[in-house]
Motif scaffolding. Sequence first.
Motif, short mmCIF file in Angstrom:
data_model
loop_
_atom_site.label_atom_id
_atom_site.label_comp_id
_atom_site.label_asym_id
_atom_site.label_seq_id
_atom_site.Cartn_x
_atom_site.Cartn_y
_atom_site.Cartn_z
N ILE A 233 -44.36 16.22 54.47
CA ILE A 233 -44.91 14.98 55.03
C ILE A 233 -44.96 13.89 53.97
O ILE A 233 -44.55 12.75 54.21
CB ILE A 233 -46.31 15.23 55.62
N ILE A 237 -42.62 10.54 54.24
CA ILE A 237 -43.27 9.22 54.25
C ILE A 237 -42.80 8.39 53.06
O ILE A 237 -42.48 7.20 53.19
CB ILE A 237 -44.81 9.38 54.24
N LEU A 289 -43.84 6.82 61.66
CA LEU A 289 -44.41 7.72 60.65
C LEU A 289 -45.43 8.66 61.26
O LEU A 289 -45.48 9.85 60.90
CB LEU A 289 -45.05 6.90 59.52
N SER A 293 -44.97 12.70 61.28
CA SER A 293 -46.00 13.55 60.68
C SER A 293 -46.54 14.55 61.69
O SER A 293 -46.77 15.72 61.37
CB SER A 293 -47.15 12.68 60.13
N TYR A 294 -46.73 14.11 62.93
CA TYR A 294 -47.24 15.01 63.98
C TYR A 294 -46.25 16.14 64.26
O TYR A 294 -46.65 17.31 64.37
CB TYR A 294 -47.50 14.21 65.25
N GLN A 296 -43.97 17.36 62.22
CA GLN A 296 -43.94 18.29 61.10
C GLN A 296 -45.16 19.20 61.08
O GLN A 296 -45.06 20.40 60.80
CB GLN A 296 -43.86 17.50 59.79
#
Length: 306
Positions: A233, A237, A289, A293-294, A296
């Motif tokens: 993450i 990012i 993003l 992230s969710y 992953q």
Amino acid sequence: MKTAINQKLLIIRGQKKRNKVKLGSFLFILPAVALNLIFFIYPFLQTLRMSFYEWPLMGEKTYLGLSNFTQIFLDGQFWTSFWFTAKYTLMVTPLIFIIAFSLALLINKRLPGVAFFRAVYFAPVVISMVSSALVWLWIYNDLYGVLNYYLLNLGIVNDPILWMGHASTSLPAISFMITWKMAGFTMIILLAGLQSIPTETYEAASIDGASTLKKILYITIPMLKPSIGLALIVSVIGSVLGFEQFLIMTGGGPSNTTTTIVHYIYNQSFKYFHFGYGSAMTVILLIVLVVLSYIQLRVLRNPADQ
């Protein structure tokens, strides 16, 4: 009667004590809350507000509704920058993870000199991105760069390579630089996860005759999932928000072929002063993003937590 009164007094004293603990806990986190409100929450809300306006540097702002967002989908350069950023992220994230994971396994041992190598591998992380970009820009220089010097002297190439002159060469070159700089950070995250795995687990696997590869596949990786999730993450990012290295090393060229999405937002906001349009693109980037992230977190979540 006295017993009931004493019990009530004890309850009141306990409640007061708990309130004091809660107040003390709140006071401890108050500075962090204040900093987040001032430097993160308020700027985000202001950015969200600006995204619905034509917001010039000077003069009156004009409410546009969703016009800035609809313009994004018709902006060819935005999508060129978006797909270039995606390509860069897909290239650099696996490189960083593979090298960092290998280094973490290598230094997760009690051997002489391990502490020295940990420091060496982590050293590039503490160098600023601007300094790193300038150093590697010198290394890649086609006239006096060290890399071209050795390639020419070893007979690998006949002419100096203009590393930053073409997207086909600048993207791998910058990806290599970022891998060199950031692999140490990911290594530390993974190393912390490795050191939290009980040694008894490996000892039991050794008694059962498990090979080193099987230990990694069936013990290390499954038990390292939270650390892997955090490392990926952070890496994704950081890659999506890539800006300084491209600004310094390529300037977004040639012909905007190496302009990342953040670089494009920067140009629109602070070069052409289209603050409303830049804010709308920032909101879209934030949504991307959050979704990444969710996904992953869902993929790398332990089965027991699902």
